[in-house]
Design a protein around this motif. Structure first.
Motif, PDB file in Angstrom:
ATOM      1  N   LYS A  22      -5.456   2.441  10.515  1.00  0.00           N
ATOM      2  CA  LYS A  22      -6.131   1.255   9.983  1.00  0.00           C
ATOM      3  C   LYS A  22      -5.703   1.075   8.538  1.00  0.00           C
ATOM      4  O   LYS A  22      -5.778   2.019   7.753  1.00  0.00           O
ATOM      5  N   ASN A  23      -5.256  -0.128   8.203  1.00  0.00           N
ATOM      6  CA  ASN A  23      -4.772  -0.426   6.850  1.00  0.00           C
ATOM      7  C   ASN A  23      -3.684   0.561   6.420  1.00  0.00           C
ATOM      8  O   ASN A  23      -3.677   1.036   5.289  1.00  0.00           O
ATOM      9  N   HIS A  24      -2.800   0.916   7.346  1.00  0.00           N
ATOM     10  CA  HIS A  24      -1.673   1.811   7.102  1.00  0.00           C
ATOM     11  C   HIS A  24      -2.116   3.222   6.724  1.00  0.00           C
ATOM     12  O   HIS A  24      -1.380   3.948   6.081  1.00  0.00           O
ATOM     13  N   LYS A  25      -3.328   3.611   7.102  1.00  0.00           N
ATOM     14  CA  LYS A  25      -3.827   4.955   6.842  1.00  0.00           C
ATOM     15  C   LYS A  25      -4.066   5.646   8.179  1.00  0.00           C
ATOM     16  O   LYS A  25      -4.780   5.138   9.042  1.00  0.00           O
ATOM     17  N   TYR A  26      -3.456   6.805   8.325  1.00  0.00           N
ATOM     18  CA  TYR A  26      -3.574   7.581   9.547  1.00  0.00           C
ATOM     19  C   TYR A  26      -4.666   8.628   9.384  1.00  0.00           C
ATOM     20  O   TYR A  26      -4.852   9.171   8.302  1.00  0.00           O
ATOM     21  N   VAL A  71      -0.220   8.550   4.537  1.00  0.00           N
ATOM     22  CA  VAL A  71      -0.595   7.193   4.162  1.00  0.00           C
ATOM     23  C   VAL A  71       0.703   6.443   3.921  1.00  0.00           C
ATOM     24  O   VAL A  71       1.511   6.849   3.086  1.00  0.00           O
ATOM     25  N   GLN A  72       0.894   5.376   4.660  1.00  0.00           N
ATOM     26  CA  GLN A  72       2.113   4.593   4.526  1.00  0.00           C
ATOM     27  C   GLN A  72       2.108   3.879   3.178  1.00  0.00           C
ATOM     28  O   GLN A  72       1.147   3.206   2.828  1.00  0.00           O
ATOM     29  N   GLU A  74       4.049   1.388   0.105  1.00  0.00           N
ATOM     30  CA  GLU A  74       4.822   0.139   0.037  1.00  0.00           C
ATOM     31  C   GLU A  74       6.309   0.436   0.200  1.00  0.00           C
ATOM     32  O   GLU A  74       7.033  -0.324   0.840  1.00  0.00           O
ATOM     33  N   ARG A  77       7.121   0.797   3.843  1.00  0.00           N
ATOM     34  CA  ARG A  77       7.151  -0.511   4.502  1.00  0.00           C
ATOM     35  C   ARG A  77       8.439  -1.259   4.167  1.00  0.00           C
ATOM     36  O   ARG A  77       9.039  -1.907   5.019  1.00  0.00           O
TER      37      ARG A  77
END
Length: 167
Positions: A22-26, A71-72, A74, A77
């Motif tokens: 969710k929101n690029h957080k695993y 945590v993805q 920037e 991405r």
């Protein structure tokens, strides 16, 4: 209805189902802490609320921290979309020669391809946990890998041609 399932595959072949980020957080995966993992996203169609048909797969690779978190960023991405941004609109930009001369040539980012051991672990997981996908999985996965390699070769060719436009 189309659904997705997220998996992490470790270098040792351990496959762990994870919660969709969710929101690029695993969510933390402590059993894989500190490891490089292959993220596999299975896209499938349900029938009677059960996984029925594997449609597509996606791959990514990254390192989990000492608590098993990722945590993805920037930068991650940007890396994921680098080839599209650099080569996806190449036909539209061919006529703009002045701008090309001022900028360094982009280098395509290589596709993320699972190793033979990772594929074997993934196939074993699918055979055990998602038997409806067993027949289609090798075809879908191998086609994804083949398409990614072909697209990468196309991007490399475009980069070479832009460097030597006379060829």
């Amino acid at each position: 209805m189309i659904q997705s399932r997220y998996l992490f595959v470790s270098r040792e072949g351990k496959v762990v189902k994870i919660v969709r980020p969710k929101n690029h957080k695993y969510k933390s995966v402590p059993q894989l802490a500190g490891e490089d993992v292959l993220e596999v996203i299975l896209y499938y169609r349900n029938k009677d609320r059960k996984p029925n048909e594997l449609l597509m797969v996606g791959f990514d690779r990254f390192r989990l921290d000492s608590q098993g978190n990722y945590v993805q960023t920037e930068e991650d991405r940007k890396r994921a979309f680098h080839n599209f941004h650099s080569f996806g609109m190449a036909d539209l930009l061919e006529g703009i020669e002045d701008e090309k001369e001022d900028k360094p040539l982009p280098i395509p980012v290589a596709p993320i391809i699972p190793t033979t051991a990772e594929k074997r672990s993934l196939y074993d997981y699918i055979n055990e946990k998602l038997p409806n996908f067993s027949d289609d999985a090798p075809y879908v996965i191998e086609n994804k890998i083949k398409a990614a390699k072909e697209k990468y070769e196309e991007f490399k060719s475009m980069a070479r041609k832009s460097r030597n436009p006379s060829k």
